[in-house]
Each structure stands twice: as structure tokens, then as C-alpha cells.
Design an enzyme around this catalytic site. Structure first.
Site, PDB file in Angstrom:
ATOM      1  N   GLU A 176       6.081   9.588   3.682  1.00  9.20           N
ATOM      2  CA  GLU A 176       5.768   8.094   3.276  1.00  9.20           C
ATOM      3  C   GLU A 176       4.440   8.581   1.433  1.00  9.20           C
ATOM      4  O   GLU A 176       3.818   9.155   1.695  1.00  9.20           O
ATOM      5  CB  GLU A 176       4.968   7.869   3.614  1.00  9.20           C
ATOM      6  CG  GLU A 176       4.388   6.094   3.403  1.00  9.20           C
ATOM      7  CD  GLU A 176       4.548   4.637   4.415  1.00  9.20           C
ATOM      8  OE1 GLU A 176       4.217   3.907   4.213  1.00  9.20           O
ATOM      9  OE2 GLU A 176       3.835   5.556   5.909  1.00  9.20           O
ATOM     10  N   ASP A 222       5.531  -0.333   3.310  1.00  7.12           N
ATOM     11  CA  ASP A 222       5.740  -1.024   4.191  1.00  7.12           C
ATOM     12  C   ASP A 222       5.826  -2.610   3.066  1.00  7.12           C
ATOM     13  O   ASP A 222       5.687  -1.993   1.694  1.00  7.12           O
ATOM     14  CB  ASP A 222       4.709  -0.873   5.235  1.00  7.12           C
ATOM     15  CG  ASP A 222       3.656  -0.839   4.520  1.00  7.12           C
ATOM     16  OD1 ASP A 222       2.827  -1.300   4.136  1.00  7.12           O
ATOM     17  OD2 ASP A 222       2.330  -0.043   5.186  1.00  7.12           O
ATOM     18  N   TYR A 231      -5.396   0.826   8.827  1.00 11.01           N
ATOM     19  CA  TYR A 231      -6.841   1.060   7.818  1.00 11.01           C
ATOM     20  C   TYR A 231      -8.419   0.606   8.891  1.00 11.01           C
ATOM     21  O   TYR A 231      -8.384  -0.108   8.164  1.00 11.01           O
ATOM     22  CB  TYR A 231      -6.544   0.569   6.745  1.00 11.01           C
ATOM     23  CG  TYR A 231      -5.351   0.706   5.895  1.00 11.01           C
ATOM     24  CD1 TYR A 231      -5.561   2.380   5.573  1.00 11.01           C
ATOM     25  CD2 TYR A 231      -4.430   0.320   5.853  1.00 11.01           C
ATOM     26  CE1 TYR A 231      -4.502   2.671   4.758  1.00 11.01           C
ATOM     27  CE2 TYR A 231      -3.151   0.852   4.592  1.00 11.01           C
ATOM     28  CZ  TYR A 231      -3.425   2.234   4.729  1.00 11.01           C
ATOM     29  OH  TYR A 231      -1.572   2.148   4.211  1.00 11.01           O
ATOM     30  N   ASP A 245       0.703  -1.121  -0.192  1.00  5.75           N
ATOM     31  CA  ASP A 245      -0.198  -0.048   0.112  1.00  5.75           C
ATOM     32  C   ASP A 245       0.817   1.088  -0.423  1.00  5.75           C
ATOM     33  O   ASP A 245       0.442   1.929  -0.679  1.00  5.75           O
ATOM     34  CB  ASP A 245      -1.019  -0.142   0.956  1.00  5.75           C
ATOM     35  CG  ASP A 245      -0.534   0.252   2.840  1.00  5.75           C
ATOM     36  OD1 ASP A 245       0.621  -0.543   2.534  1.00  5.75           O
ATOM     37  OD2 ASP A 245      -0.474   1.285   3.443  1.00  5.75           O
TER      38      ASP A 245
END
Length: 509
Positions: free
Chosen positions: A488, A102, A250, A99
Site C-alpha cells: 500500500e 482507501d 491512526y 491518505d
């Protein structure tokens, strides 16, 4: 007054207006001309850097290598499913996308990203030129994986990878030796938001592939119908079924009702079946966040999508969607008396929460799409206070946000890696920040990568096209790897940009 004096006066007044009212007419105030075609190509290329699994011979981001090839399971490891389904066949979950920075495959945001890639192609694929092929590849990398994740009736896989173990390490995806636990939901432990979002991704993608691969399109649509039926029949949130593993990463904060309507909306578009319109009518009262859109909340996206489907419908069916889509626009328009978002001094749209550019790109995409719908009906939106939003104004807002991301901002800095002369160099991304396997073949252990995480050096691998979380509200940016909220990149920031860049590349004047 001579020409130079007049020009100086115009520029001074323009700057004053921009200071007082961000984005009123402030596109490219710094005179930057952007190459939207280059940005389009790079925004799609980014998805190759996020690929998990066996990489194809056509892989262009060659510093990335195969990873997570052992995402194969004889049984779903999560006990809540194995007790109900003790004799399941082997499940191949190789593939899909990481995603962000990571190495976990979070299927909820992955599905949303796939839906948005598909919507980008549906609306703006005709403007993508040679990049259309790569956009289709990006969508299929997601849908192939979701066909695997939904291959067993009554089971939907929600995630692959132990997020706590993964976030405790700084490892290349090619090296990761953290548990690759697969988490699934079932009839007894449902996840309506996850399942309905996957159904939306499959349905939207079926529309895309109808032109290019009829059999594959049909397969996607049939699976979308099946998964949506599962999501609706066995209602419940994956916060309850998988809470310790999906939260705080999430969590679903908006509930699952919006995803059910979102999935039905895409199935309505894909099938034209009255059943889905009836379903939407029966469930529309559950939507309350008319100004929200992203991987968690789908409300504004639903209203914009259904406005087009029903815009010529003279019955009352279209009224709540068009009314709420208009309210959404007025909640974002900076000069509107009902504006509910913030803008930075440089003009960037801000909403609460981390990774702000996810909101900027998603809302800009909806503005651009809705502008097209409004133009077809010769409509302007009345926001009150003698403020009207024309299709042209909506496009100006969207383009202003895109241009800010590409460098028309107080720092003259692009927030897309590899675009422009100045862009983030220390992004929060494991694969980008560690030496590639080509440069350093030995295995890098869990904590051995900490050296690279803490380094002040630029990332050795260019994750071309990655768009980071973005600057602070005061337009500053630290370019600091540990500041993941701002540094990120994510798939759901990039996915809406694909459509935006495609449109502005063909409508740059």
C-alpha cells in the site's frame, strides 16, 4: 596484478564490506544509475492521484475524477461537538487527500504529509526546477483543505469518512456510497496532537508561500497561530475524544506533547517570536523518543529542525536539540556502536511496524537536512568507538536508501510505481485497482469491487510515483494486493522523498 585482476579484487572486497556492514560504502552496488529528476516528477505526481474533491483543469493524472463532492455539513455529526456548539454554520470539507489506498480523509497523517512537503520545498525547492510549481500545488491542495477544517473557532475537524464502512468496501473514490461522516474535536473533547500538527503544516506552508503569494502566506500563518493556541490551551489526545474512529487506523501512540513542541518549532521558524522559543524550553522535557520520526512521533524532526534554528546560538538553548539530533544519527548509522535500527541484507533501513518505507524516507530526509546543517559548522558527530559521522557520510546513507527504493536492491526492483523496468503492479489501492470511470462508467458498488481486489492481474490504472510499504526484512517482495503492509502506498511515504529526489537530482555525482 593486471588491471582486470585488480578490478575483480576491488569489486570482491567491496561486496564483502557491503555484506558485513550495510551501507558503509554500498551505494549503487549493482551499478544502476538513477534518474532522480524523473523520480522527483513522479513523486509529486502521485499526490494528484490521492486528491479528493473537485479536480482542477490542470489535473495530470486524468484517470482520476471528481470525488467526495458532498463533504458538506450543516453541523458536525459527532455528538460531542454538537452538544457544545448547536448552531454552527455550514462547513465545506470538500478537498484534501486520501491518505493511502482507501477513501478516508485522515487529517492527522494528512497534516504531517503537508508539513513534510513544505519542509522539502523550504530546504530543497531551489533544486526542483519546473517541478517546483507542482510541489506548490501539492502543498496548497492540503492547506486549502486545512483552512476549511479549522474555519470555526473552537472546532477542528479530524477526519471525513466512516473508516469501518470504507474498509469494508472496495470502491473507487468516484463511486463511494459509504457514510461520509465528519468527526470534529472541541474545547471539551480536544485533540492536541491533531491540532498542533495542522498548525505545523500551516506554519511551514506559510514560509513556502511567502515568496509566491504574500496574502495567502499571511492567512496560513494567522490560522496556524490560532490553531496552535487551541491545541495548547485545551490539551488532550484525540485517542480519548475520537478513539473508536481514529483507532486502530491512526492512533497516537507517542502522546501529544511532541506535536505541541513541533508546532511551536515551526511557528518559531515562521515568526521568530521569542514566545515560541520560551514555549519550547518549557516543554522540551516532554520529548523522550529522540530516535523516532514520522506521522506519530516528531521528536527527531524537532531536534533536527531546532538544531538549525539554534546552531549559532551560544546559549544553553541549543544544546539539548543538537545533542539529541546527534544521538539520533548515531542510533541509525549502521557502523555506530549505539545503532538501534535494523538493516536488510541488501541495506534497507528497518524499524518495527508496518509500511516500513515510511521510516526509511523520513529518516533519510532528516539525515540529508542535518548533513547540510553540519557542513555549515564544519562539524562531525562522535558516535563513540572511534566512529565519526561526517556530513558526507550522512548524505551517503540517505542516498543509499533512496537508491534502494529506486532499484539498487537484490531484486533490482523499483518500489516506485512507474519508475524503472520492474516495479509493483498489484498495489493495495482502490482507485488504481478498479477500472477508471473512463473505461467503465457504471457505478461500482461496495462489494462489486471485490472481484478486482482478488484478481491476480496488474492494476489497470498506473498510480505513477506511488511508493509502496516496501519489501520484507529479507529483501523479498510478493507484489500481492492483499498484503497491504507491503503493497500500500501512502502520502507520508512520498512526502519526504520529494526533497530527497530534488537534492540528489542536483548533486548526483
Amino acid at each position: 596484478m593486471g588491471f582486470r585482476q585488480r578490478l575483480r579484487f576491488v569489486l570482491m572486497m567491496r561486496a564483502l564490506v557491503c555484506t558485513m556492514l550495510p551501507l558503509m560504502s554500498c551505494v549503487n552496488v549493482r551499478g544502476l544509475q538513477h534518474n532522480y529528476g524523473e523520480a522527483l516528477s513522479k513523486s509529486i505526481l502521485f499526490f494528484e492521484g490521492q486528491r479528493s474533491g473537485k479536480l482542477p483543469p490542470t489535473q495530470r493524472m486524468t484517470w482520476r475524477k471528481d470525488s467526495a463532492l458532498q463533504d458538506l455539513y450543516l453541523l458536525p455529526p459527532h455528538t460531542t461537538t454538537t452538544t457544545a456548539f448547536p448552531f454552527l454554520p455550514k462547513v465545506d470539507l470538500v478537498g484534501g487527500y486520501y491518505d493511502a489506498g482507501d477513501n478516508v480523509k485522515f487529517n492527522f497523517p494528512m497534516a504531517y504529509s503537508t508539513t513534510m512537503l513544505a519542509w522539502s520545498v523550504i530546504e530543497f525547492g531551489k533544486f526542483m526546477g519546473p517541478d517546483l510549481k507542482y510541489a506548490l500545488d501539492a502543498i496548497r491542495w492540503g492547506t486549502d483543505y486545512f483552512l476549511k477544517a479549522t474555519s470555526i473557532p473552537g472546532i477542528v475537524f479530524a477526519q471525513v469518512g466512516d473508516p469501518y464502512a470504507d474498509h469494508n468496501c472496495w470502491q473507487r473514490p468516484e463511486d463511494m456510497d459509504t457514510p461520509r461522516t465528519a468527526y470534529a474535536v472541541s474545547r471539551d473533547h480536544p485533540a492536541s496532537e491533531l491540532s498542533a500538527e495542522i498548525a505545523a503544516a500551516l506554519a511551514a506552508s506559510s514560509i513556502v508561500f511567502r515568496k509566491y503569494h504574500v496574502a495567502y502566506s499571511s492567512r496560513l500563518l494567522q490560522r496556524a497561530i490560532m490553531v496552535f493556541d487551541f491545541a495548547d490551551k485545551y490539551r488532550g489526545s484525540y485517542n480519548d475524544s475520537l478513539g473508536p474512529w481514529v483507532c486502530p487506523f491512526y492512533c497516537d501512540f507517542s502522546g501529544y506533547q511532541d506535536e505541541l513542541v513541533w508546532g511551536a518549532a515551526w511557528l518559531l521558524k515562521a515568526t521568530k517570536r521569542p514566545y515560541y522559543l520560551d514555549y519550547i524550553d518549557q516543554n522540551i522535557h516532554n520529548l523522550t523518543n529522540f530516535a523516532e520520526f514520522g506521522w506519530d512521533s516528531k521528536d527527531a524532526g524537532i531536534n533536527v529542525l531546532l538544531s538549525k534554528l539554534l546552531i549559532n546560538n551560544t546559549s544553553s538553548n541549543s544544546k539539548p536539540f543538537i545533542f539529541n539530533a546527534d544521538k539520533f544519527v548515531c542510533a541509525v548509522l549502521p557502523e555506530s556502536p549505539s545503532v538501534s535500527v535494523k538493516y536488510s541484507p541488501g541495506g534497507l533501513l528497518f524499524k518495527p511496524g508496518g509500511s516500513n518505507l515510511q521510516h526509511t524516507t523520513a529518516i533519510s530526509f532528516l539525515f540529508l537536512v542535518y548533513a547540510g546543517y553540519l557542513k555549515k559548522t564544519n562539524k562531525e558527530i562522535d558516535c563513540g568507538g572511534n566512529v565519526f559521522a561526517s556530513p558526507t557520510r550522512l548524505r551517503e546513507i540517505a542516498r543509499g536508501q533512496v537508491d534502494y527504493i529506486l532499484g539498487s536492491n537484490p531484486l533490482n526492483m523499483s518500489y516506485m510505481v512507474g519508475y524503472g523496468a520492474k516495479y509493483p503492479e498489484r498495489i493495495h489501492h482502490r482507485a488504481s485497482s478498479l477500472p477508471s470511470v473512463d473505461e467503465y462508467p457504471p457505478h461500482v458498488g461496495c462489494k462489486e469491487g471485490s472481484f478486482y481486489f482478488e484478481s491476480q492481474n496488474p492494476n489497470p490504472n498506473l498510480l505513477t510515483g506511488a511508493v509502496v510499504g516496501g519489501p520484507y526484512l529479507n529483501d523479498s517482495y510478493a507484489d500481492y494486493r492483499a498484503d497491504f503492509v507491503h503493497s500500500e502506498p501512502t502520502t507520508y511515504i512520498n512526502a519526504p522523498l520529494v526533497g530527497l529526489f530534488a537534492y540528489f537530482n542536483s548533486h548526483s555525482s
